[in-house]
Design an enzyme around this catalytic site. Structure first.
Site, short mmCIF file in Angstrom:
data_model
loop_
_atom_site.label_atom_id
_atom_site.label_comp_id
_atom_site.label_asym_id
_atom_site.label_seq_id
_atom_site.Cartn_x
_atom_site.Cartn_y
_atom_site.Cartn_z
CE LYS A 1 -14.54 -55.11 12.37
NZ LYS A 1 -14.86 -55.91 11.20
NE ARG B 1 -9.32 -54.81 7.50
CZ ARG B 1 -9.74 -53.82 8.27
NH1 ARG B 1 -10.24 -54.08 9.46
NH2 ARG B 1 -9.69 -52.57 7.84
N1 HH2 Z 1 -13.59 -54.44 8.88
C1 HH2 Z 1 -13.43 -53.12 8.70
C2 HH2 Z 1 -12.92 -52.62 7.49
N2 HH2 Z 1 -12.55 -53.45 6.50
N3 HH2 Z 1 -12.33 -55.65 5.64
C3 HH2 Z 1 -12.49 -56.97 5.79
N4 HH2 Z 1 -12.14 -57.81 4.82
N5 HH2 Z 1 -13.00 -57.51 6.96
C4 HH2 Z 1 -13.38 -56.73 7.99
O1 HH2 Z 1 -13.87 -57.27 9.02
C5 HH2 Z 1 -13.24 -55.30 7.87
C6 HH2 Z 1 -12.69 -54.79 6.66
C7 HH2 Z 1 -13.82 -52.18 9.80
O2 HH2 Z 1 -12.76 -51.98 10.68
P1 HH2 Z 1 -11.70 -50.77 10.63
O3 HH2 Z 1 -11.04 -50.67 9.30
O4 HH2 Z 1 -10.76 -50.98 11.75
O5 HH2 Z 1 -12.54 -49.47 10.94
P2 HH2 Z 1 -13.24 -48.39 10.00
O6 HH2 Z 1 -14.21 -49.06 9.11
O7 HH2 Z 1 -13.90 -47.45 10.99
O8 HH2 Z 1 -12.18 -47.69 9.20
#
Ligand code: HH2
Length: 336
Positions: free
Chosen positions: A279, A314
């Protein structure tokens, strides 16, 4: 004034004889910090913690998707989106998604978190039909080909329903089950575990000017209220995972405060999940501009969280995080 109890965990090998198990896992605590709004933290003995809080801090957590919550697990990230901040556009084709799911599984992921809507800061919302089109086939294939536990990362009941039919076993909602009123009854009716995450605002505007009185305690109060609402709606505490939502309506200082005192969330009596992988704050602190150069910082945050008893990490980089965990557990717990 409400008091919040943040245990001070140490490995069992270093703990005093009267130390208590943290959430039934391998860490112990004999002391805690009492956190209060507008007050300096006070250090107390664990024996001074009120009995109901102590019960929730020490009780063994029920397994989640068959994973023993006495030790940390890796949740591998699989975004089937064109625009996710780190892996956007790479796994839109179901064959590529299944191949990545296989790689994450072989690297040591216990759970695969499949999402069809980017929730990065500034992301535009996606219609349910499009989100279903993205996630349904990959989930079905991953479950049938790999037999691996899958969570569906969605805010929408229509998407979650189709994902559960396709074989997903956990609903992960970054809005903390506040976006779609149908999602809580769906989770209760299906008897599946959930991850309730804190976010301030929605993805499009959440980073504009996030504000808190005390981010740790405000997030704690939000998660407590959501856990109570889920329990009242028929989702028992044993099926609820909580997540402070790093980067979701938080400044750098907010993220750091949450990470520093993440152990306070154990007092909710649920497994804790952390999603900090790659992040933006990691780039801000380290100068690592692009998401894929933030692996070392991501691993450092995951190790810190595991040392505080966080049960689910995660992550994008499963293999690297797993290697770091293996070394940490060998040194601190004598696991070789
Ligand atoms: N962060 C993201 C998405 N889902 N779910 C939980 N429980 N906790 C988190 O911190 C979290 C999440 C955002 O990250 P990412 O999926 O890598 O990116 P994007 O939202 O651009 O798909």
């Amino acid at each position: 004034m409400t008091q919040y109890y943040r245990p001070l965990p140490v490995p069992a090998t270093l703990a005093p004889k009267d130390a208590l198990p943290l959430a039934g896992g391998g860490l112990r605590f004999a002391e805690a910090l009492v956190l209060q709004r507008d007050c300096a933290p006070e250090r107390i003995a664990a024996s001074e913690i009120p009995a109901d809080v102590l019960d929730r801090l020490t009780a063994a957590r029920a397994p989640i998707l068959g994973c023993d919550m006495a030790r940390p697990h890796l949740m591998g990230i699989l975004n089937v989106t064109p625009d996710s901040f780190s892996d956007g556009g790479r796994y839109l084709d179901p064959t590529a998604a299944v191949a990545q799911a296989r790689a994450l599984t072989e690297a040591g992921a216990s759970i695969l978190d499949v999402g069809g809507e980017s929730t990065r800061p500034g992301a535009a919302p996606v219609e349910s039909d499009e989100e279903i089109r993205r996630v349904e086939a990959p989930i079905r294939e991953i479950v049938s080909q790999l037999g691996q536990p899958v969570s569906i990362d969605t805010r929408k009941a229509a998407v979650a329903a189709r994902a559960l039919d396709a074989g997903a076993g956990l609903i992960n909602d970054v809005s903390g089950f506040t976006f779609d009123p149908e999602l809580v009854p769906l989770a209760a009716a299906h008897g599946v575990p959930v991850c309730v995450m804190h976010a301030q605002g929605d993805p499009q505007t959440m980073q504009d000017a996030p504000r808190y009185e005390d981010v740790r305690l405000d997030v704690y109060d939000f998660l407590k209220a959501r856990v109570d609402a889920l329990i009242a709606a028929g989702v028992p505490r044993a099926r609820i995972v909580v997540d402070p939502g790093i980067g979701f309506g938080k400044t750098l200082d907010h993220n750091l405060a949450l990470l520093r005192d993440i152990a306070v969330f154990h007092a909710l009596g649920c497994p804790v999940l952390l999603g900090a992988s790659r992040k933006r704050f990691i780039g801000t602190l380290s100068g690592a501009g692009s998401a894929d150069t933030r692996v070392p910082g991501s691993v450092a945050v995951a190790l810190h969280a595991a040392s505080q008893g966080v049960q689910v990490l995660r992550v994008h980089d499963v293999s690297e995080t797993r290697q770091a965990f293996a070394l940490w557990r060998a040194i601190e717990f004598g696991e070789t």
